[in-house]
Design an enzyme around this catalytic site. Structure first.
Site, short mmCIF file in Angstrom:
data_model
loop_
_atom_site.label_atom_id
_atom_site.label_comp_id
_atom_site.label_asym_id
_atom_site.label_seq_id
_atom_site.Cartn_x
_atom_site.Cartn_y
_atom_site.Cartn_z
N GLY A 1 116.03 -3.53 47.29
CA GLY A 1 117.09 -3.52 47.38
C GLY A 1 117.92 -4.75 48.28
O GLY A 1 119.52 -4.17 48.37
N SER A 2 117.80 -5.72 48.08
CA SER A 2 118.83 -7.09 48.09
C SER A 2 119.57 -7.16 47.26
O SER A 2 120.31 -8.09 47.69
CB SER A 2 117.35 -8.63 47.58
OG SER A 2 116.93 -8.57 46.45
N LYS B 1 112.48 14.97 33.82
CA LYS B 1 112.75 14.13 34.57
C LYS B 1 114.62 14.88 33.73
O LYS B 1 115.62 14.57 34.69
CB LYS B 1 113.04 13.26 32.84
CG LYS B 1 113.94 12.23 33.74
CD LYS B 1 112.82 10.74 32.32
CE LYS B 1 113.37 9.40 33.38
NZ LYS B 1 112.89 8.56 32.18
N MET C 1 113.87 1.52 38.75
CA MET C 1 112.83 0.74 38.05
C MET C 1 112.32 2.01 36.94
O MET C 1 111.18 2.84 36.76
CB MET C 1 110.97 0.40 38.71
CG MET C 1 111.17 -0.62 39.78
SD MET C 1 111.97 -2.06 38.78
CE MET C 1 110.67 -2.64 38.79
N ARG C 2 113.18 2.78 36.61
CA ARG C 2 112.96 4.13 35.89
C ARG C 2 114.03 3.89 34.66
O ARG C 2 115.48 3.81 34.48
CB ARG C 2 113.33 5.11 36.35
CG ARG C 2 112.49 6.45 36.64
CD ARG C 2 112.78 7.34 37.10
NE ARG C 2 111.83 7.58 38.57
CZ ARG C 2 110.86 7.79 38.53
NH1 ARG C 2 109.45 8.12 37.52
NH2 ARG C 2 109.92 7.85 39.67
N LEU C 3 114.07 4.27 33.27
CA LEU C 3 114.81 4.38 32.62
C LEU C 3 115.27 5.74 32.38
O LEU C 3 114.89 7.03 32.89
CB LEU C 3 113.63 4.51 30.88
CG LEU C 3 113.03 3.63 30.29
CD1 LEU C 3 112.41 3.39 29.18
CD2 LEU C 3 114.32 2.16 30.40
N HIS D 1 119.22 -7.83 35.10
CA HIS D 1 117.78 -8.25 34.54
C HIS D 1 117.32 -9.64 35.26
O HIS D 1 118.23 -10.75 34.69
CB HIS D 1 117.59 -8.36 33.20
CG HIS D 1 116.42 -8.49 32.60
ND1 HIS D 1 114.99 -7.23 33.13
CD2 HIS D 1 115.36 -9.30 32.51
CE1 HIS D 1 113.93 -8.53 32.19
NE2 HIS D 1 114.20 -9.10 31.94
C1 GRF Z 1 115.79 -7.71 40.99
O1 GRF Z 1 115.41 -9.01 40.32
C2 GRF Z 1 117.00 -7.43 39.40
O2 GRF Z 1 116.91 -8.19 38.65
C3 GRF Z 1 115.26 -6.36 39.04
O3 GRF Z 1 114.81 -5.59 40.25
C4 GRF Z 1 114.63 -6.20 41.51
C5 GRF Z 1 115.48 -5.62 42.55
O4 GRF Z 1 115.30 -6.70 43.09
N1 GRF Z 1 116.14 -5.65 38.25
P1 GRF Z 1 116.00 -5.94 44.93
O5 GRF Z 1 115.25 -4.82 45.14
O6 GRF Z 1 117.77 -5.75 44.35
O7 GRF Z 1 115.76 -7.18 45.70
#
Ligand code: GRF
Length: 201
Positions: free
Chosen positions: A12-13, A65, A90-92, A109
């Protein structure tokens, strides 16, 4: 004021960077909801400290889903969400979901799309030996990492870059690029023309 929902699965950064940008007044919007598909994600703790409402769901608790996403949609509607920002989600998303929020879902991305799509973009760029990689913010369409590109910025890969170092550089860039992109979107400066996005002055 527009309402934003941020979708996370892990650290979640980027969520944090968007919240910080909003607090600093970079853009005028309400971060109304954080949606998370993992009970173990650090993003949950971050949202709690920022007093941002969270919806945490485990897809295993649903029979499909469709019903999992229906629960999310219910929350998005309740909070009148105008813009969805995927930040390490991390999910479509299902086509029905994407259609419902057409051109209102952004993703970040960690590579210069269309190079190095998928989950291991930083590692893949390093092992391929490219001399530059970067960060892309794009609209989400029905295929993975293929929607119209809004902003992109390159990073030079130095010989001394380890995966860890490059990852740190990419994240630093992400944390600047995503808030900038959200600001442009909220100001109505992002115009989609086919697969090209024009940024209005
Ligand atoms: C990031 O590198 C973003 O580009 C990718 O997943 C990562 C998520 O990092 N889609 P965070 O959870 O926001 O730290």
């Amino acid at each position: 004021m527009m309402n934003i929902a941020i979708f996370c699965s892990g650290n979640g950064s980027n969520f944090q960077a968007i919240v910080d940008a909003s607090k600093s007044g970079l853009f005028d919007a309400n971060i109304a909801l954080m949606v998370c598909d993992s009970k173990k994600a650090d993003a949950i703790e971050r949202a709690a400290s920022e007093e941002i409402k969270t919806l945490v769901l485990d897809i295993k608790d649903f029979d499909s889903k469709v019903s999992y996403e229906a629960e999310i949609i219910k929350a998005l509607e309740k909070h009148n969400i105008d813009l969805i920002c995927l930040a390490g989600y991390m999910r479509l998303l299902l086509p029905s979901f994407i259609n419902k929020y057409k051109n209102r879902i952004l993703n970040i991305h960690p590579a210069l799309l269309p190079s190095f799509k998928g989950m291991h973009a930083i590692k893949d760029a390093l092992s391929y030996g490219v001399k530059q990689t970067g960060v892309t913010v794009h609209f989400v369409n029905e295929d993975m990492d293929t929607g119209p590109i809004i902003l992109q910025e390159p990073i030079i890969i130095e010989d001394s870059d380890t995966e860890k170092r490059l990852t740190a550089k990419i994240h630093e860039l992400e944390h600047r690029l995503y808030p900038r992109c959200i600001k442009l979107f909220l100001e109505g400066k992002v115009k989609i023309e086919g697969r090209t996005v024009r940024i209005l002055p």
